[in-house]
Design a protein around this motif. Sequence first.
Motif, mmCIF file in Angstrom:
data_model
loop_
_atom_site.group_PDB
_atom_site.id
_atom_site.type_symbol
_atom_site.label_atom_id
_atom_site.label_comp_id
_atom_site.label_asym_id
_atom_site.label_seq_id
_atom_site.Cartn_x
_atom_site.Cartn_y
_atom_site.Cartn_z
ATOM 1 N N VAL A 1 -3.576 -60.683 -3.560
ATOM 2 C CA VAL A 1 -3.027 -61.307 -3.663
ATOM 3 C C VAL A 1 -2.065 -60.677 -3.197
ATOM 4 O O VAL A 1 -0.772 -60.342 -4.515
ATOM 5 C CB VAL A 1 -2.628 -62.884 -5.536
ATOM 6 C CG1 VAL A 1 -1.983 -63.999 -4.981
ATOM 7 C CG2 VAL A 1 -4.770 -62.900 -5.295
ATOM 8 N N PHE A 2 -0.884 -61.672 -2.280
ATOM 9 C CA PHE A 2 0.902 -61.028 -1.966
ATOM 10 C C PHE A 2 1.805 -62.495 -0.692
ATOM 11 O O PHE A 2 0.514 -63.430 -0.912
ATOM 12 C CB PHE A 2 -0.260 -59.629 -0.835
ATOM 13 C CG PHE A 2 -0.795 -60.304 0.470
ATOM 14 C CD1 PHE A 2 -1.949 -60.136 0.179
ATOM 15 C CD2 PHE A 2 -0.250 -59.892 1.551
ATOM 16 C CE1 PHE A 2 -2.742 -60.489 1.476
ATOM 17 C CE2 PHE A 2 -0.686 -60.762 2.364
ATOM 18 C CZ PHE A 2 -1.875 -60.010 2.507
ATOM 19 N N ARG A 3 2.530 -61.647 -0.676
ATOM 20 C CA ARG A 3 3.324 -62.697 -0.243
ATOM 21 C C ARG A 3 3.870 -62.024 1.278
ATOM 22 O O ARG A 3 3.920 -61.487 1.011
ATOM 23 C CB ARG A 3 4.228 -63.327 -1.106
ATOM 24 C CG ARG A 3 5.788 -62.239 -1.635
ATOM 25 C CD ARG A 3 6.038 -63.289 -2.769
ATOM 26 N NE ARG A 3 6.209 -64.228 -3.688
ATOM 27 C CZ ARG A 3 5.829 -62.654 -5.235
ATOM 28 N NH1 ARG A 3 6.059 -62.025 -5.217
ATOM 29 N NH2 ARG A 3 5.354 -63.248 -5.616
ATOM 30 N N ARG A 4 4.113 -62.844 2.339
ATOM 31 C CA ARG A 4 4.963 -62.817 3.264
ATOM 32 C C ARG A 4 7.003 -63.111 3.088
ATOM 33 O O ARG A 4 6.502 -64.436 2.730
ATOM 34 C CB ARG A 4 4.608 -63.499 4.388
ATOM 35 C CG ARG A 4 4.442 -62.328 5.911
ATOM 36 C CD ARG A 4 6.741 -62.754 6.376
ATOM 37 N NE ARG A 4 5.999 -62.210 7.673
ATOM 38 C CZ ARG A 4 7.424 -63.001 8.010
ATOM 39 N NH1 ARG A 4 8.378 -62.562 8.043
ATOM 40 N NH2 ARG A 4 7.073 -62.474 9.401
ATOM 41 N N GLU A 5 7.475 -62.186 2.515
ATOM 42 C CA GLU A 5 8.849 -62.980 2.856
ATOM 43 C C GLU A 5 8.804 -63.689 3.805
ATOM 44 O O GLU A 5 9.433 -63.176 4.433
ATOM 45 C CB GLU A 5 9.845 -61.567 2.388
ATOM 46 C CG GLU A 5 9.274 -60.060 1.419
ATOM 47 C CD GLU A 5 9.232 -61.475 0.164
ATOM 48 O OE1 GLU A 5 9.761 -61.760 -0.386
ATOM 49 O OE2 GLU A 5 9.032 -59.974 -0.835
ATOM 50 N N GLY A 6 9.918 -64.774 2.269
ATOM 51 C CA GLY A 6 10.193 -65.698 4.154
ATOM 52 C C GLY A 6 9.715 -66.666 4.247
ATOM 53 O O GLY A 6 10.153 -67.172 5.080
ATOM 54 N N TRP A 7 8.680 -66.807 4.308
ATOM 55 C CA TRP A 7 7.816 -67.745 4.986
ATOM 56 C C TRP A 7 7.473 -68.652 4.299
ATOM 57 O O TRP A 7 6.835 -69.201 2.769
ATOM 58 C CB TRP A 7 6.223 -67.101 5.285
ATOM 59 C CG TRP A 7 6.335 -66.465 6.446
ATOM 60 C CD1 TRP A 7 6.763 -66.157 7.593
ATOM 61 C CD2 TRP A 7 4.928 -66.133 7.675
ATOM 62 N NE1 TRP A 7 6.481 -65.979 8.667
ATOM 63 C CE2 TRP A 7 5.508 -65.655 7.783
ATOM 64 C CE3 TRP A 7 3.303 -66.481 6.985
ATOM 65 C CZ2 TRP A 7 4.476 -65.394 9.216
ATOM 66 C CZ3 TRP A 7 2.747 -65.726 8.061
ATOM 67 C CH2 TRP A 7 3.177 -65.428 9.249
#
Length: 488
Positions: A428-434
Amino acid sequence: MRVTSGRVVPRVSSTRCTLAVRDAERTTTVTEPDQMHRISAEIRTTVDDVLEYARRRALYEDIPLDKAETPTELARLASGSITAEGIGSQRAISLFEDVLAPACISTDHPGYLSFIPSAPSKAALAFDLVVSASAIYGGSWMEGAGAVFAENEVLHWLASEFGLPSEAGGVFVQGGTIGNLSALVTARDAARRRRREAGRPDPSRWIVVCSAEAHSSIVSAAEVMDVDVVAAAPDADGRLHGDAVAARLDEHADAVFAVVATGGTTNFGIVDDIASIAAVTTERGVWLHVDGAYGLAAMLVPGMRATFAGVGAADSVIVDPHKWLFAPFDACALIYREPALALRAHTQKAEYLDTLTESPDWNPSDLAVQLTRRSRGLPLWFSLATHGTDQYRAAIAHSIDLAREIADEISARDGLSLVREPQLSVVVFRREGWALADYQAWSDRLLDEQRAFVVPSSHAGEPVLRFAIISPLTTFDLLAGILDSLAS
Ligand SMILES: Cc1ncc(COP(=O)(O)O)c(C=O)c1O
């Protein structure tokens, strides 16, 4: 042959009107009642055509991902197939192959990374056809002894891998939801009987304790059973421990009929601290159920055994072969430490069933919420028998290793960050700014381009991305390519 991208032009004429005209042209008159069952040239062709289609699909080297169509589009392309005289098998197969199948996402595509994918071995999915062709009733020993024996071979192997005693046994049910429900029904029945034997009334409300991170099917089972769910708080890493369970048991005394530990949560693949939970349930005499629908398969990998310490103390466990044991939909292995308790809870009584239920035979129907049942454990049995257990361990280990590699890659890339280190095969991960809308638009694009199926998930209110890796055909390059597309 279908293609891997782009839409296929339906071979079957695609309007209701045309189907109706063709229908009228068919000269079939209603003939004998056994026309569908008698072996005739027409029936031979039908069976050959179906098997040939299944063979083609099973052996696709390049599995098409495909995607859903709108109801309007499917109505335009595919309605009108149910007629008084039938459209014939060739047209029905063409309709399926060219219109209906491409409107179903292939869960065995290596880029299917959402929810929990499925990746049946070719042996397992081929044998599923044999199960259908053999018309086996899998509910009773009297009718299906050979099939029941083979299913039990698998269940006993799994039980011993999980550290359960040799008397443990169970049944393959439809899925984790029914497996969890059936186990909890058995647990409540056992608690109720114990109370009655002790001359004590039932509590005003029965309670099941589980982690706040437990699967939604536990709440669903509790609703069906009209019992309450009390959530115990996991730690900051999402793992439930024995002390949190003990605190809940202190509060609710003996209204608690079961504790559920999760052997691999769906959203993150987190394995609860089952050993410490088992210590508490054993001491207090409360039923321990381990929901390992997704993750318990990882215990087959020698290096992962310690992660699942304590499973051997469970009263019941589930693991879904249609998830990480490479069987086709649908199958959940439900295993009880003392199967006799499940028989008492689930055996249906009826005059016409007495001949079955009054015998000492092993009748799988009597171990879960069900009666008639498909021998749905046979595809896994065949594949295990064919390939051997080492092959299974290697295929499961592949996903765990790949999850770690891609997690490192995510951590190394600018603009991406892990939400948690993976414990099993979910990253599980994030894409910064989205924001959610950005994730959704990207996900839609990926599917439109037929590259992968990665839907957004969320954690603590934050939209995130999630790779659930099951297929041994999923590669680092495929995942890295998906990460590349997040940069734009
Ligand atoms: C941990 C867990 N339990 C239960 C279930 C329910 O299983 P099924 O979808 O087979 O009913 C799932 C499904 O993803 C799961 O991940």
